[in-house]
Scaffold this motif. Structure first.
Motif, PDB file in Angstrom:
ATOM      1  N   UNK A 134       0.814  -1.217   0.000  1.00  8.33           N
ATOM      2  CA  UNK A 134       0.000   0.000   0.000  1.00  8.33           C
ATOM      3  C   UNK A 134       0.845   1.264   0.000  1.00  8.33           C
ATOM      4  N   UNK A 135       2.127   1.149  -0.293  1.00  8.09           N
ATOM      5  CA  UNK A 135       2.963   2.334  -0.338  1.00  8.09           C
ATOM      6  C   UNK A 135       4.079   2.306   0.687  1.00  8.09           C
ATOM      7  N   UNK A 136       4.790   3.429   0.846  1.00 10.22           N
ATOM      8  CA  UNK A 136       5.986   3.455   1.697  1.00 10.22           C
ATOM      9  C   UNK A 136       5.704   3.491   3.190  1.00 10.22           C
ATOM     10  N   UNK A 137       4.483   3.814   3.591  1.00 14.77           N
ATOM     11  CA  UNK A 137       4.219   4.037   5.007  1.00 14.77           C
ATOM     12  C   UNK A 137       3.332   2.982   5.664  1.00 14.77           C
ATOM     13  N   UNK A 138       2.484   2.304   4.886  1.00 15.51           N
ATOM     14  CA  UNK A 138       1.460   1.436   5.463  1.00 15.51           C
ATOM     15  C   UNK A 138       1.621   0.011   4.958  1.00 15.51           C
ATOM     16  N   UNK A 139       1.589  -0.937   5.869  1.00 18.16           N
ATOM     17  CA  UNK A 139       1.656  -2.360   5.518  1.00 18.16           C
ATOM     18  C   UNK A 139       0.301  -3.004   5.773  1.00 18.16           C
ATOM     19  N   UNK A 159      -1.294   7.477  -0.845  1.00 12.12           N
ATOM     20  CA  UNK A 159      -0.377   8.585  -0.609  1.00 12.12           C
ATOM     21  C   UNK A 159      -1.079   9.879  -0.249  1.00 12.12           C
ATOM     22  N   UNK A 160      -2.348   9.813   0.163  1.00 13.64           N
ATOM     23  CA  UNK A 160      -3.043  11.023   0.569  1.00 13.64           C
ATOM     24  C   UNK A 160      -2.458  11.563   1.872  1.00 13.64           C
ATOM     25  N   UNK A 161      -2.571  12.874   2.080  1.00 14.27           N
ATOM     26  CA  UNK A 161      -1.963  13.520   3.240  1.00 14.27           C
ATOM     27  C   UNK A 161      -2.512  13.011   4.579  1.00 14.27           C
ATOM     28  N   UNK A 162      -3.712  12.432   4.582  1.00 11.08           N
ATOM     29  CA  UNK A 162      -4.318  11.987   5.836  1.00 11.08           C
ATOM     30  C   UNK A 162      -4.540  10.473   5.868  1.00 11.08           C
ATOM     31  N   UNK A 163      -3.966   9.754   4.914  1.00 11.94           N
ATOM     32  CA  UNK A 163      -4.247   8.327   4.818  1.00 11.94           C
ATOM     33  C   UNK A 163      -3.656   7.550   5.989  1.00 11.94           C
ATOM     34  N   UNK A 164      -2.673   8.115   6.684  1.00 14.63           N
ATOM     35  CA  UNK A 164      -2.073   7.420   7.817  1.00 14.63           C
ATOM     36  C   UNK A 164      -3.041   7.162   8.950  1.00 14.63           C
ATOM     37  N   UNK A 165      -4.178   7.860   8.954  1.00 16.92           N
ATOM     38  CA  UNK A 165      -5.159   7.667  10.015  1.00 16.92           C
ATOM     39  C   UNK A 165      -5.821   6.303   9.964  1.00 16.92           C
ATOM     40  N   UNK A 166      -5.733   5.608   8.831  1.00 20.07           N
ATOM     41  CA  UNK A 166      -6.325   4.271   8.770  1.00 20.07           C
ATOM     42  C   UNK A 166      -5.563   3.306   9.679  1.00 20.07           C
ATOM     43  N   UNK A 167      -4.314   3.644  10.024  1.00 19.54           N
ATOM     44  CA  UNK A 167      -3.563   2.819  10.962  1.00 19.54           C
ATOM     45  C   UNK A 167      -4.182   2.921  12.352  1.00 19.54           C
ATOM     46  N   UNK A 176       2.181   0.549  10.801  1.00 18.75           N
ATOM     47  CA  UNK A 176       3.097   1.607  10.403  1.00 18.75           C
ATOM     48  C   UNK A 176       4.435   0.988   9.985  1.00 18.75           C
ATOM     49  N   UNK A 177       4.811   1.138   8.716  1.00 17.94           N
ATOM     50  CA  UNK A 177       6.065   0.567   8.228  1.00 17.94           C
ATOM     51  C   UNK A 177       7.286   1.185   8.914  1.00 17.94           C
ATOM     52  N   UNK A 178       7.181   2.437   9.343  1.00 22.39           N
ATOM     53  CA  UNK A 178       8.321   3.093   9.985  1.00 22.39           C
ATOM     54  C   UNK A 178       8.527   2.621  11.414  1.00 22.39           C
ATOM     55  N   UNK A 179       7.571   1.849  11.950  1.00 22.29           N
ATOM     56  CA  UNK A 179       7.658   1.369  13.329  1.00 22.29           C
ATOM     57  C   UNK A 179       7.726  -0.151  13.417  1.00 22.29           C
ATOM     58  N   UNK A 180       7.453  -0.831  12.328  1.00 20.84           N
ATOM     59  CA  UNK A 180       7.334  -2.286  12.348  1.00 20.84           C
ATOM     60  C   UNK A 180       8.583  -2.965  12.914  1.00 20.84           C
ATOM     61  N   UNK A 197      -9.048  11.402  18.731  1.00 20.95           N
ATOM     62  CA  UNK A 197      -9.657  12.671  19.122  1.00 20.95           C
ATOM     63  C   UNK A 197      -9.585  13.686  17.986  1.00 20.95           C
ATOM     64  N   UNK A 198      -8.411  13.813  17.361  1.00 19.48           N
ATOM     65  CA  UNK A 198      -8.219  14.720  16.226  1.00 19.48           C
ATOM     66  C   UNK A 198      -7.356  14.016  15.177  1.00 19.48           C
ATOM     67  N   UNK A 199      -7.809  14.068  13.920  1.00 22.84           N
ATOM     68  CA  UNK A 199      -7.048  13.458  12.843  1.00 22.84           C
ATOM     69  C   UNK A 199      -5.748  14.220  12.628  1.00 22.84           C
ATOM     70  N   UNK A 200      -4.680  13.504  12.272  1.00 19.42           N
ATOM     71  CA  UNK A 200      -3.393  14.151  12.015  1.00 19.42           C
ATOM     72  C   UNK A 200      -2.922  13.806  10.606  1.00 19.42           C
ATOM     73  N   UNK A 201      -2.038  14.646  10.067  1.00 19.96           N
ATOM     74  CA  UNK A 201      -1.560  14.459   8.702  1.00 19.96           C
ATOM     75  C   UNK A 201      -0.358  13.519   8.672  1.00 19.96           C
ATOM     76  N   UNK A 202       0.013  13.107   7.486  1.00 15.83           N
ATOM     77  CA  UNK A 202       1.152  12.197   7.318  1.00 15.83           C
ATOM     78  C   UNK A 202       2.476  12.837   7.725  1.00 15.83           C
ATOM     79  N   UNK A 203       2.599  14.146   7.525  1.00 15.59           N
ATOM     80  CA  UNK A 203       3.851  14.817   7.899  1.00 15.59           C
ATOM     81  C   UNK A 203       4.087  14.718   9.400  1.00 15.59           C
ATOM     82  N   UNK A 204       3.048  14.963  10.188  1.00 13.51           N
ATOM     83  CA  UNK A 204       3.175  14.853  11.645  1.00 13.51           C
ATOM     84  C   UNK A 204       3.448  13.408  12.052  1.00 13.51           C
TER      85      UNK A 204
END
Length: 363
Positions: free
Chosen positions: A153-158, A203-211, A221-225, A274-281
């Motif tokens: 699913x891309x560089x960030x999500x497995x 690769x959407x800016x907020x797609x990381x919230x699905x994790x 999270x691929x960066x934490x796996x 509580x609040x959605x965050x972006x991929x950059x954060x």
């Protein structure tokens, strides 16, 4: 003056609460809190359209309302059923609900792999908690488990579809937070899976919230796996000025020593963002200098993450007496009535200093 809304009274496990019209049984139970609130694996209050899929929140309606006190013939999904004035609901006080919930958990675990020791979701997995509280001691399933190939699913999500329980939370998140959803449910029946066509990257800016919304270890999270275990980390609340519209920059940093291993959105007591965050954060700001530290995150004492983490500790709300309608729990055995050693007039908790043999002898 605006006309005040008439509040509806609903009794859940012998505890009465007043709620506004249109409130679901699940939300009313959460207002009471404790064990009275049914578990939920697919419902998410921040997402429209969720609920009614996993059936873990089933409850028994013993009385429909004051106007029509007849019980509902079947168990209902509390996340999809609104309260009526005078409604009487049974959750943990109903044997039917307990038996049905055990069956639902058994069904969810039919195809779910028992790989908790190597899963990054271990320690904060809702299915782990659910199976521990409502699962059966063994399995009756004798066939091969359903498996899927890993999906990129891309560089960030497995995506590990084999672990997915098809709660659809990630689909609703992408549909409501992003401009163009590129993943969804493919096929039908036991072949249904979360996937994308032609292995498109998310690769959407907020797609990381699905994790964060995934209740199991299907989306990680691929960066934490495989870098650390959550119970070894110390969660800390932090914030930053984020330029992305819709991102308030309020996060939880997960430290081990001085190193930030991962960044997640803050969650409430029900495990919801509580609040959605972006991929950059989430993925790119992993230095303490990027953030303004607010202080340690308050962690529930029921979580393994709370080990050695004693900030904001409060005694959990005791609802047992209310659930039993004011009656005290029955003692299976009174030690003073059967023991020939303990003295009934001695309260061991009030003894100053260590207890001695003279405190126990009944001579």
């Amino acid at each position: 003056m605006a006309e005040e809304k008439k509040l509806l009274k609903v009794t859940i496990d012998n505890i009465t609460v007043e709620v506004e019209p249109g409130t679901s049984i699940l939300q009313a139970a959460r207002k009471i809190g404790g064990d009275v609130a049914p578990p939920a694996m697919c419902y998410y209050s921040k997402l429209k359209g969720t609920g009614g899929k996993c059936r873990t929140c089933l409850v028994e309606v013993a009385a429909g309302s004051t106007a029509d006190p007849r019980p509902m013939p079947k168990l209902v999904a509390s996340c999809r059923t609104n309260v009526m004035d005078g409604m009487v609901v049974k959750n943990i006080t109903s044997e039917k609900v307990i038996d049905a919930r055990n069956g639902v958990v058994e069904m969810l675990l039919i195809n779910h792999p028992l790989d908790c020791p190597i899963c990054d979701q271990a320690g904060e997995c809702h299915l782990q908690d659910l199976s521990y509280e409502n699962g059966r001691p063994g399995t009756r399933y004798e066939f091969a488990r359903r498996t899927f190939e890993k999906h990129d699913l891309g560089p960030y999500i497995q995506l590990h579809m084999t672990r997915c329980i098809l709660c659809y939370r990630c689909v609703f998140t992408a549909d409501q937070l992003t401009n163009k959803r590129v993943h969804g449910v493919l096929d039908r029946g036991d072949h249904s899976e979360i996937a994308t066509y032609i292995h498109q990257s998310l690769d959407n800016d907020f797609i990381g919230n699905i994790i964060d919304v995934c209740p199991v270890g299907a989306l990680t999270d691929k960066t934490f796996r495989f870098k650390n275990r959550v119970w070894f980390l110390k969660p800390v609340d932090a914030h930053r000025d984020c330029n992305h519209p819709g991102c308030k920059g309020k996060v939880t940093l997960w430290y081990r020593g001085d190193e930030v291993f991962r960044v997640t959105a803050r969650k409430d007591q029900w495990g919801e963002v509580e609040d959605w965050i972006c991929n950059e954060c989430r993925f790119e700001k992993k230095k303490t200098s990027d953030w303004t530290i607010e202080g340690p995150t308050k962690v529930s004492r029921h979580s393994v993450i709370s080990q050695g983490h004693y900030v904001g500790v409060q005694r959990p709300q005791e609802v047992l007496y209310d659930v039993l309608d004011g009656r005290k729990p029955k003692l299976l055995m009174d030690i003073h009535s059967v023991s020939e050693v303990n003295r009934p007039d001695i309260d061991l908790s009030k003894i100053e200093g260590p207890a001695h043999s003279t405190d126990f002898k009944n001579d």
